[in-house]
Structures are given as structure tokens and as C-alpha cells.
Design a protein around this motif. Sequence first.
Motif, PDB file in Angstrom:
ATOM      1  N   PHE A   4       0.831  -1.205   0.000  1.00 50.49           N
ATOM      2  CA  PHE A   4       0.000   0.000   0.000  1.00 50.49           C
ATOM      3  C   PHE A   4       0.868   1.258   0.000  1.00 50.49           C
ATOM      4  O   PHE A   4       0.580   2.218  -0.712  1.00 50.49           O
ATOM      5  CB  PHE A   4      -0.928  -0.009   1.216  1.00 50.49           C
ATOM      6  N   ILE A   5       1.920   1.261   0.775  1.00 51.39           N
ATOM      7  CA  ILE A   5       2.817   2.420   0.840  1.00 51.39           C
ATOM      8  C   ILE A   5       3.537   2.610  -0.488  1.00 51.39           C
ATOM      9  O   ILE A   5       3.685   3.738  -0.973  1.00 51.39           O
ATOM     10  CB  ILE A   5       3.808   2.263   2.010  1.00 51.39           C
ATOM     11  N   VAL A   6       3.953   1.500  -1.101  1.00 51.20           N
ATOM     12  CA  VAL A   6       4.603   1.580  -2.414  1.00 51.20           C
ATOM     13  C   VAL A   6       3.637   2.128  -3.449  1.00 51.20           C
ATOM     14  O   VAL A   6       3.996   2.992  -4.264  1.00 51.20           O
ATOM     15  CB  VAL A   6       5.148   0.191  -2.827  1.00 51.20           C
ATOM     16  N   GLN A   7       2.400   1.656  -3.433  1.00 44.97           N
ATOM     17  CA  GLN A   7       1.382   2.167  -4.357  1.00 44.97           C
ATOM     18  C   GLN A   7       1.168   3.664  -4.161  1.00 44.97           C
ATOM     19  O   GLN A   7       1.081   4.422  -5.130  1.00 44.97           O
ATOM     20  CB  GLN A   7       0.052   1.455  -4.142  1.00 44.97           C
ATOM     21  N   LEU A   8       1.067   4.078  -2.921  1.00 48.69           N
ATOM     22  CA  LEU A   8       0.848   5.485  -2.616  1.00 48.69           C
ATOM     23  C   LEU A   8       2.005   6.343  -3.107  1.00 48.69           C
ATOM     24  O   LEU A   8       1.793   7.393  -3.722  1.00 48.69           O
ATOM     25  CB  LEU A   8       0.640   5.666  -1.111  1.00 48.69           C
ATOM     26  N   LEU A   9       3.225   5.885  -2.866  1.00 44.98           N
ATOM     27  CA  LEU A   9       4.389   6.643  -3.309  1.00 44.98           C
ATOM     28  C   LEU A   9       4.480   6.717  -4.829  1.00 44.98           C
ATOM     29  O   LEU A   9       4.828   7.766  -5.385  1.00 44.98           O
ATOM     30  CB  LEU A   9       5.660   6.030  -2.716  1.00 44.98           C
ATOM     31  N   ILE A  10       4.146   5.626  -5.503  1.00 40.55           N
ATOM     32  CA  ILE A  10       4.172   5.633  -6.969  1.00 40.55           C
ATOM     33  C   ILE A  10       3.103   6.572  -7.510  1.00 40.55           C
ATOM     34  O   ILE A  10       3.352   7.326  -8.451  1.00 40.55           O
ATOM     35  CB  ILE A  10       4.014   4.204  -7.521  1.00 40.55           C
ATOM     36  N   HIS A  11       1.911   6.550  -6.926  1.00 42.05           N
ATOM     37  CA  HIS A  11       0.854   7.459  -7.373  1.00 42.05           C
ATOM     38  C   HIS A  11       1.257   8.923  -7.155  1.00 42.05           C
ATOM     39  O   HIS A  11       1.036   9.766  -8.032  1.00 42.05           O
ATOM     40  CB  HIS A  11      -0.458   7.155  -6.654  1.00 42.05           C
ATOM     41  N   LEU A  12       1.832   9.228  -6.013  1.00 42.68           N
ATOM     42  CA  LEU A  12       2.248  10.604  -5.748  1.00 42.68           C
ATOM     43  C   LEU A  12       3.376  11.043  -6.678  1.00 42.68           C
ATOM     44  O   LEU A  12       3.374  12.182  -7.172  1.00 42.68           O
ATOM     45  CB  LEU A  12       2.675  10.750  -4.285  1.00 42.68           C
ATOM     46  N   ALA A  13       4.310  10.146  -6.929  1.00 41.73           N
ATOM     47  CA  ALA A  13       5.415  10.477  -7.837  1.00 41.73           C
ATOM     48  C   ALA A  13       4.904  10.699  -9.255  1.00 41.73           C
ATOM     49  O   ALA A  13       5.323  11.643  -9.939  1.00 41.73           O
ATOM     50  CB  ALA A  13       6.461   9.371  -7.812  1.00 41.73           C
TER      51      ALA A  13
END
Length: 67
Positions: A4-13
Motif C-alpha cells: 500500500f505504501i509503495v502504491q501510494l508513493l508511486i501514485h504521488l510520484a
Amino acid sequence: MTYFIVQLLIHLACFGVAFYALDALDFNRFMKQGRVIKAQILYIVIAMALGFLMAQFLLKLSYTFYY
């Protein structure tokens, strides 16, 4: 939890990259005069949509290579 954290970071990036890339376009030519708020909202919505599509593409691509 970490996925979930990886997904969130990829979406924000990807949102940041899309926001940066849209800066190359001249939106003033396409917008009506006096519609500044609406133009800014449209700019953010387009950046969000483009960032979402990029993030989904990268996540699906990484998922197919990982599994």
C-alpha cells in the motif's frame, strides 16, 4: 501494508511528474478570459488523471514482471 505504501508513493510520484510535464503546455491559449479558477481546477484534474494512468501502468507492468 508495504505494498500500500509503495502504491501510494508511486501514485504521488506520477502525479508530480504529470504536473511537471503539463507545465510545458500553454493552457492560457485554450481557456476563456476570466476563468482562472476553472482553468486551475482543470489543470489539476488532468494532472491527476494522467498521474493515475501512469501509476496504474507502472504497477501493472511491475506486477507482471514480479509474478
